[in-house]
Design an enzyme around this catalytic site. Sequence first.
Site, PDB file in Angstrom:
ATOM      1  N   ARG A 199       1.232  -5.485  -5.328  1.00 49.93           N
ATOM      2  CA  ARG A 199       1.344  -6.475  -4.337  1.00 49.93           C
ATOM      3  C   ARG A 199       1.594  -7.676  -5.248  1.00 49.93           C
ATOM      4  NH1 ARG A 199      -3.051  -3.342  -0.882  1.00 49.93           N
ATOM      5  NH2 ARG A 199      -1.813  -2.816   0.857  1.00 49.93           N
ATOM      6  N   ASP A 248      -0.478   2.649   8.401  1.00 45.37           N
ATOM      7  CA  ASP A 248      -0.960   1.885   9.689  1.00 45.37           C
ATOM      8  C   ASP A 248      -0.029   1.992  10.776  1.00 45.37           C
ATOM      9  OD1 ASP A 248      -2.743   0.852   7.766  1.00 45.37           O
ATOM     10  OD2 ASP A 248      -1.755  -0.987   7.257  1.00 45.37           O
ATOM     11  N   ASP A 295       2.300   0.249  11.818  1.00 43.35           N
ATOM     12  CA  ASP A 295       1.931  -1.093  12.401  1.00 43.35           C
ATOM     13  C   ASP A 295       3.172  -1.885  12.502  1.00 43.35           C
ATOM     14  OD1 ASP A 295       2.164  -1.442   9.987  1.00 43.35           O
ATOM     15  OD2 ASP A 295       0.637  -3.094   9.655  1.00 43.35           O
ATOM     16  N   ASP A 307       4.989  -4.477   6.385  1.00 45.58           N
ATOM     17  CA  ASP A 307       5.835  -6.035   6.553  1.00 45.58           C
ATOM     18  C   ASP A 307       5.834  -6.965   5.448  1.00 45.58           C
ATOM     19  OD1 ASP A 307       3.085  -6.369   6.475  1.00 45.58           O
ATOM     20  OD2 ASP A 307       2.881  -7.243   8.286  1.00 45.58           O
ATOM     21  N   GLY A 312       0.749  -1.114   0.054  1.00 43.40           N
ATOM     22  CA  GLY A 312      -0.107  -0.003   0.006  1.00 43.40           C
ATOM     23  C   GLY A 312       0.808   1.040  -0.052  1.00 43.40           C
ATOM     24  N   ARG A 370      -5.588  -1.788   8.920  1.00 42.63           N
ATOM     25  CA  ARG A 370      -5.673  -3.156   8.689  1.00 42.63           C
ATOM     26  C   ARG A 370      -5.839  -3.935  10.209  1.00 42.63           C
ATOM     27  NH1 ARG A 370      -3.591  -5.713   4.445  1.00 42.63           N
ATOM     28  NH2 ARG A 370      -2.271  -3.852   3.673  1.00 42.63           N
ATOM     29  N   THR A 423       4.267   3.015   5.470  1.00 39.14           N
ATOM     30  CA  THR A 423       2.770   2.434   5.805  1.00 39.14           C
ATOM     31  C   THR A 423       1.982   3.702   6.470  1.00 39.14           C
ATOM     32  OG1 THR A 423       1.077   0.834   6.519  1.00 39.14           O
ATOM     33  CG2 THR A 423       3.533   0.673   7.352  1.00 39.14           C
TER      34      THR A 423
END
Length: 319
Positions: free
Chosen positions: A72, A127, A129, A103, A11, A171, A125
């Site tokens: 992706r 996120d 995360d 990741d 992303g 996510r 990202t």
Amino acid sequence: MKSIGVLTSGGDAPGMNAAIRSVVRSCIYNGVKVYGIYYGYQGLIEGNIEEMNIGSVGDIIQKGGTVLYSSRSDEFKTLEGQKKAIKQLQKHHIDGLVVIGGDGTFRGAQKLTEQGYPCIGVPGTIDNDIPGTDFTIGFDTALNTVIQAVDKIRDTATSHERIYAIEVMGRDAGDLALWAGLAGGAESILIPETDTSFEGVIEKIRRGHERGKRHSIIMVAEGVGSAVDYANKIQEELQVSTRVTVLGHTQRGGSPTANDRVLASRLGAFAVNTLMDGHKGRMVGIENNHLVHHDIIDILQKEHKIDHSLLELSNQLSI
Ligand code: F6P
């Protein structure tokens, strides 16, 4: 190290362009050839590779998305795909790679490193995360996009005395919802990392209503489920009017904030230095405002943790 490749994968995130610029210019500054690889690992397999110069990354620091585009790639997950990618790296005499993404991107970097190609990961990202870094590139911009939307929704929520459930991306991580909830003054924040009782959410709305509060904002991380479902449940329970906003991919676009540009510039240059120093299979990050690098294997095995004190603070302030 005479030649370095750079790609973005997974992303996209605002600030990726600033990171690409930093990688390209740092290579040139150090007398290293630099290649842009388009469309992530899929482009690498297909040999979509071009040498970059100073001008290739001019006028992009302020732009959202990624000028190298992204994908992706399922093919790259196979050994056959990885072998094709390595052939392309050999053909272009690329000695090492800087990969910008999340990741999934780092899993690919680890595969290439294991097969003899030194890779360094840069966390990009929305996120936030990724363990081993306090912030990922794109998170600050996405957070500000969410906040702008929350402020606008609050205006209309107040005018109509409505309860709003706002669904944000992330996510499986709740960082975006947590930070946006705190910064946007949400009544409740629902994130996957912790169990928030539905009764507690209802109770807060009730208490607010009793003391004359004209609106309530419930921040819902996509990782806990649909904001539509929560809004319906609240409407059923309290017999009040609810509305839902799913912010979706608006959170991924837009001009990066100054914070993201600075972070991307620092991490991009640091990734090049780390590669030139002979490291491989590492992810660069920022911890307590210090540039660090960690083994990608450790990063992939660790679980990202949210800052629980932020949730406690939000609960304290939204009584
Ligand atoms: O990882 C970034 C992210 O935007 C997540 O927050 C979200 O769950 C996912 O990507 C959406 O993916 P796609 O762009 O494939 O719809």
